[in-house]
Design a protein around this motif. Sequence first.
Motif, PDB file in Angstrom:
ATOM      1  N   ARG A  46     -10.724   5.983 -15.760  1.00 11.26           N
ATOM      2  CA  ARG A  46     -11.710   7.005 -16.143  1.00 11.26           C
ATOM      3  C   ARG A  46     -13.117   6.427 -16.199  1.00 11.26           C
ATOM      4  NH1 ARG A  46      -7.501   8.790 -19.493  1.00 11.26           N
ATOM      5  NH2 ARG A  46      -8.273   7.546 -21.227  1.00 11.26           N
ATOM      6  N   SER A  47     -13.228   5.145 -16.559  1.00 14.03           N
ATOM      7  CA  SER A  47     -14.559   4.546 -16.716  1.00 14.03           C
ATOM      8  C   SER A  47     -15.094   3.915 -15.430  1.00 14.03           C
ATOM      9  CB  SER A  47     -14.527   3.494 -17.830  1.00 14.03           C
ATOM     10  OG  SER A  47     -13.737   2.396 -17.439  1.00 14.03           O
ATOM     11  N   CYS A  48     -14.297   3.820 -14.393  1.00 11.91           N
ATOM     12  CA  CYS A  48     -14.773   3.149 -13.177  1.00 11.91           C
ATOM     13  C   CYS A  48     -15.555   4.112 -12.286  1.00 11.91           C
ATOM     14  CB  CYS A  48     -13.619   2.521 -12.410  1.00 11.91           C
ATOM     15  SG  CYS A  48     -12.638   3.677 -11.467  1.00 11.91           S
ATOM     16  N   VAL A  49     -16.283   3.545 -11.349  1.00 13.44           N
ATOM     17  CA  VAL A  49     -17.076   4.320 -10.409  1.00 13.44           C
ATOM     18  C   VAL A  49     -16.383   4.381  -9.053  1.00 13.44           C
ATOM     19  CG1 VAL A  49     -19.284   4.390  -9.183  1.00 13.44           C
ATOM     20  CG2 VAL A  49     -19.211   3.683 -11.572  1.00 13.44           C
ATOM     21  N   LEU A  50     -15.702   3.323  -8.691  1.00  8.57           N
ATOM     22  CA  LEU A  50     -15.123   3.185  -7.363  1.00  8.57           C
ATOM     23  C   LEU A  50     -13.814   2.418  -7.453  1.00  8.57           C
ATOM     24  CD1 LEU A  50     -15.507   3.250  -4.188  1.00  8.57           C
ATOM     25  CD2 LEU A  50     -16.686   1.058  -4.458  1.00  8.57           C
ATOM     26  N   ILE A  51     -12.807   2.861  -6.694  1.00  4.79           N
ATOM     27  CA  ILE A  51     -11.534   2.152  -6.594  1.00  4.79           C
ATOM     28  C   ILE A  51     -11.424   1.627  -5.173  1.00  4.79           C
ATOM     29  CG2 ILE A  51      -9.026   2.316  -6.769  1.00  4.79           C
ATOM     30  CD1 ILE A  51      -9.446   4.706  -8.663  1.00  4.79           C
ATOM     31  N   VAL A  52     -11.180   0.326  -5.039  1.00  9.94           N
ATOM     32  CA  VAL A  52     -11.131  -0.307  -3.723  1.00  9.94           C
ATOM     33  C   VAL A  52      -9.807  -1.031  -3.552  1.00  9.94           C
ATOM     34  CG1 VAL A  52     -12.207  -2.033  -2.207  1.00  9.94           C
ATOM     35  CG2 VAL A  52     -13.627  -0.640  -3.717  1.00  9.94           C
ATOM     36  N   GLY A  53      -9.220  -0.882  -2.392  1.00  6.17           N
ATOM     37  CA  GLY A  53      -8.006  -1.619  -2.047  1.00  6.17           C
ATOM     38  C   GLY A  53      -8.182  -2.291  -0.703  1.00  6.17           C
ATOM     39  N   MET A  54      -8.269  -3.597  -0.711  1.00 14.26           N
ATOM     40  CA  MET A  54      -8.405  -4.362   0.526  1.00 14.26           C
ATOM     41  C   MET A  54      -7.026  -4.925   0.887  1.00 14.26           C
ATOM     42  SD  MET A  54     -11.576  -3.925   1.085  1.00 14.26           S
ATOM     43  CE  MET A  54     -11.889  -5.032   2.438  1.00 14.26           C
ATOM     44  N   HIS A  55      -6.458  -4.435   1.974  1.00 20.24           N
ATOM     45  CA  HIS A  55      -5.113  -4.837   2.398  1.00 20.24           C
ATOM     46  C   HIS A  55      -4.120  -4.623   1.259  1.00 20.24           C
ATOM     47  CE1 HIS A  55      -1.817  -6.955   4.191  1.00 20.24           C
ATOM     48  NE2 HIS A  55      -2.547  -7.405   5.199  1.00 20.24           N
ATOM     49  N   PRO A  56      -4.051  -3.382   0.732  1.00 21.29           N
ATOM     50  CA  PRO A  56      -3.259  -3.141  -0.471  1.00 21.29           C
ATOM     51  C   PRO A  56      -1.754  -2.999  -0.257  1.00 21.29           C
ATOM     52  CG  PRO A  56      -4.365  -1.140   0.201  1.00 21.29           C
ATOM     53  CD  PRO A  56      -4.842  -2.227   1.125  1.00 21.29           C
ATOM     54  N   ASP A  57      -1.305  -3.030   0.993  1.00 24.24           N
ATOM     55  CA  ASP A  57       0.125  -2.923   1.297  1.00 24.24           C
ATOM     56  C   ASP A  57       0.774  -1.754   0.569  1.00 24.24           C
ATOM     57  OD1 ASP A  57       0.142  -4.967   3.165  1.00 24.24           O
ATOM     58  OD2 ASP A  57       0.575  -6.502   1.692  1.00 24.24           O
ATOM     59  N   GLN A  58       1.804  -2.026  -0.229  1.00 23.21           N
ATOM     60  CA  GLN A  58       2.560  -0.955  -0.869  1.00 23.21           C
ATOM     61  C   GLN A  58       1.778  -0.192  -1.934  1.00 23.21           C
ATOM     62  OE1 GLN A  58       3.695  -3.986  -0.149  1.00 23.21           O
ATOM     63  NE2 GLN A  58       5.788  -3.875   0.617  1.00 23.21           N
ATOM     64  N   ALA A  59       0.635  -0.693  -2.368  1.00 20.69           N
ATOM     65  CA  ALA A  59      -0.162  -0.006  -3.390  1.00 20.69           C
ATOM     66  C   ALA A  59      -1.122   1.028  -2.801  1.00 20.69           C
ATOM     67  CB  ALA A  59      -0.955  -1.031  -4.197  1.00 20.69           C
ATOM     68  N   THR A  60      -1.169   1.146  -1.492  1.00 22.20           N
ATOM     69  CA  THR A  60      -2.132   2.040  -0.847  1.00 22.20           C
ATOM     70  C   THR A  60      -2.034   3.465  -1.379  1.00 22.20           C
ATOM     71  OG1 THR A  60      -2.095   0.683   1.154  1.00 22.20           O
ATOM     72  CG2 THR A  60      -2.969   2.908   1.372  1.00 22.20           C
ATOM     73  N   ASP A  61      -0.840   4.037  -1.386  1.00 22.48           N
ATOM     74  CA  ASP A  61      -0.677   5.417  -1.849  1.00 22.48           C
ATOM     75  C   ASP A  61      -1.114   5.563  -3.301  1.00 22.48           C
ATOM     76  OD1 ASP A  61       0.599   5.457   0.638  1.00 22.48           O
ATOM     77  OD2 ASP A  61       2.247   6.722  -0.051  1.00 22.48           O
ATOM     78  N   SER A  62      -0.760   4.590  -4.131  1.00 25.40           N
ATOM     79  CA  SER A  62      -1.118   4.651  -5.552  1.00 25.40           C
ATOM     80  C   SER A  62      -2.627   4.623  -5.752  1.00 25.40           C
ATOM     81  CB  SER A  62      -0.473   3.496  -6.319  1.00 25.40           C
ATOM     82  OG  SER A  62       0.926   3.617  -6.300  1.00 25.40           O
TER      83      SER A  62
END
Length: 137
Positions: A46-62
């Motif tokens: 809730r407090s973040c501005v941006l969520i980033v996933g670099m090569h997140p593999d199985q966490a991509t959907d989440s």
Amino acid sequence: GLRSRRQIEIGWGDGRIVKIFPGFTQVQLCLTSDAQHDEQLSSILRSCVLIVGMHPDQATDSIVCAARDFGKAFAVVPCCVFPSEFSARRRRNNEPVHTYAHLLEYLQLLASSPQQQAQQQQKKNNSAAAAAGGEGE
């Protein structure tokens, strides 16, 4: 530059690390599809501005779902499609996700809210009805 800034790391015992630089905070954590039910994780999201996933593999959907559910901007740079592991992934035409291009299409669909998905489906239905000579709703 970044190298000259002092970095402070705070560990949470469950593997999460907060790296604090002057002017911004970077949170590295294990994001699961259960984000809304984890109060500490929900508070962070809730407090973040941006969520980033670099090569997140199985966490991509989440990552995409968390960004959508918490109304946050996001960026993912997926690498692997994992068609066998994620056989339930479906494209707009209900075909399975097998290629990188399919994955990108799927992630765009996943990122849209259920209301946006319903509006897109209604537009398709109206277009199909108009093409068939009927009237759209």
